[in-house]
Motif scaffolding. Structure first.
Motif, PDB file in Angstrom:
ATOM      1  N   LEU A   7      -2.052 -35.700   9.927  1.00  0.00           N
ATOM      2  CA  LEU A   7      -1.188 -35.334  11.204  1.00  0.00           C
ATOM      3  C   LEU A   7      -1.543 -34.056  11.470  1.00  0.00           C
ATOM      4  N   THR A  13       4.658 -31.369  14.708  1.00  0.00           N
ATOM      5  CA  THR A  13       4.045 -31.890  13.526  1.00  0.00           C
ATOM      6  C   THR A  13       4.332 -31.156  12.275  1.00  0.00           C
ATOM      7  N   GLY A  23       6.879 -37.655  10.081  1.00  0.00           N
ATOM      8  CA  GLY A  23       5.790 -37.477   9.134  1.00  0.00           C
ATOM      9  C   GLY A  23       6.431 -38.120   7.754  1.00  0.00           C
ATOM     10  N   VAL A  38       0.220 -33.747   6.143  1.00  0.00           N
ATOM     11  CA  VAL A  38       0.766 -32.821   7.551  1.00  0.00           C
ATOM     12  C   VAL A  38      -0.102 -31.622   7.642  1.00  0.00           C
ATOM     13  N   THR A  69      -3.707 -38.110  13.794  1.00  0.00           N
ATOM     14  CA  THR A  69      -2.952 -37.955  14.985  1.00  0.00           C
ATOM     15  C   THR A  69      -3.423 -36.654  15.569  1.00  0.00           C
TER      16      THR A  69
END
Length: 242
Positions: A7, A13, A23, A38, A69
């Protein structure tokens, strides 16, 4: 080894692994199926994100992420002449920066699933309240972000995804479909509440499922306990590793 899902984005985020974060929910969805990493950086825009690419996604990596992402734009859309103007990135540069990020990710792995996520909508009144709490008397009368401008960046993100043949999540539009979205989904006019995080999680899972990354169809990294013969447990692990 478990596949990795990264991510990559700004503070929305970075905060996604907090209590009720999207997440955290995604890691739970892919528990024992994939590792969710993350890589979120509060205050970063796409201009700064470019400096991170070779560190987070090194070219030639033997096991690149299966999916990433890309969730930037909330800071890029900050307006010039306001409190956060240093974060502003012109719309055409923002679009080109996202294009460069995608290009790098695809150079890491042509098969990587790359999902673009637009910035969320902005509750301007709540942003002014937040600014007053931070800057006090120095607060400008106008908010540093507007919902209209966030929408401009969101549309460019969606258009680029179509151009590149990538899936996208139009968070700006999706959240505004719900009445009272301002307080329901946003904690300070920009960052997400628990329900806002739930929307992102739901949309990401939907995109992953529509692609080829459906958690329910992925194998466990090691045998489920129900598949183990407890009188001879080694047999199950030999089958898994063979």
């Amino acid at each position: 080894m478990r596949p990795q899902i990264v991510l990559f984005g700004d503070s929305i985020t970075e905060q996604s692994f907090g209590p009720g974060g999207w997440g955290t929910a995604l890691a739970n969805t892919y528990s024992r199926k994939a590792d969710v990493l993350v890589r979120g950086y509060g205050g970063y825009n796409t201009r700064l994100a470019l400096f991170l690419l070779h560190h987070i996604f090194p070219l030639g990596c033997v096991t690149p992420p299966v999916a990433t992402t890309v969730f930037f734009g909330a800071n890029d859309a900050a307006l010039l002449g306001r409190n956060n103007e240093r974060q502003h990135v012109p719309i055409e540069e923002y679009k080109e920066n996202i294009r460069r990020i995608v290009k790098h990710l695809k150079e890491c792995s042509p098969t990587m699933l790359v999902v673009l996520i637009t910035p969320p909508p902005v509750d301007e009144e709540r942003r002014k309240e937040y600014a007053r709490s931070v800057y006090g008397k120095k607060t400008m009368e106008l908010p540093e972000r507007t919902n209209e401008m966030a929408g401009v960046y969101a549309m460019q993100c969606v258009e680029l995804a179509k151009e590149l043949g990538l899936p996208s999540i139009n968070l700006w539009s999706k959240m505004q479909e719900t009445e009272g979205w301002q307080k329901k989904f946003l904690s300070d006019g920009l960052h997400l509440t628990g329900k806002g995080n739930a929307v992102v999680h739901q949309e990401v899972v939907k995109v992953f499922n529509d692609a080829w990354l459906c958690a329910s169809e992925m194998p466990y990294d090691f045998p489920h306990h129900s598949a183990i013969d407890w009188r001879d447990p080694g047999k199950a692990f030999q089958q898994q590793c063979s």
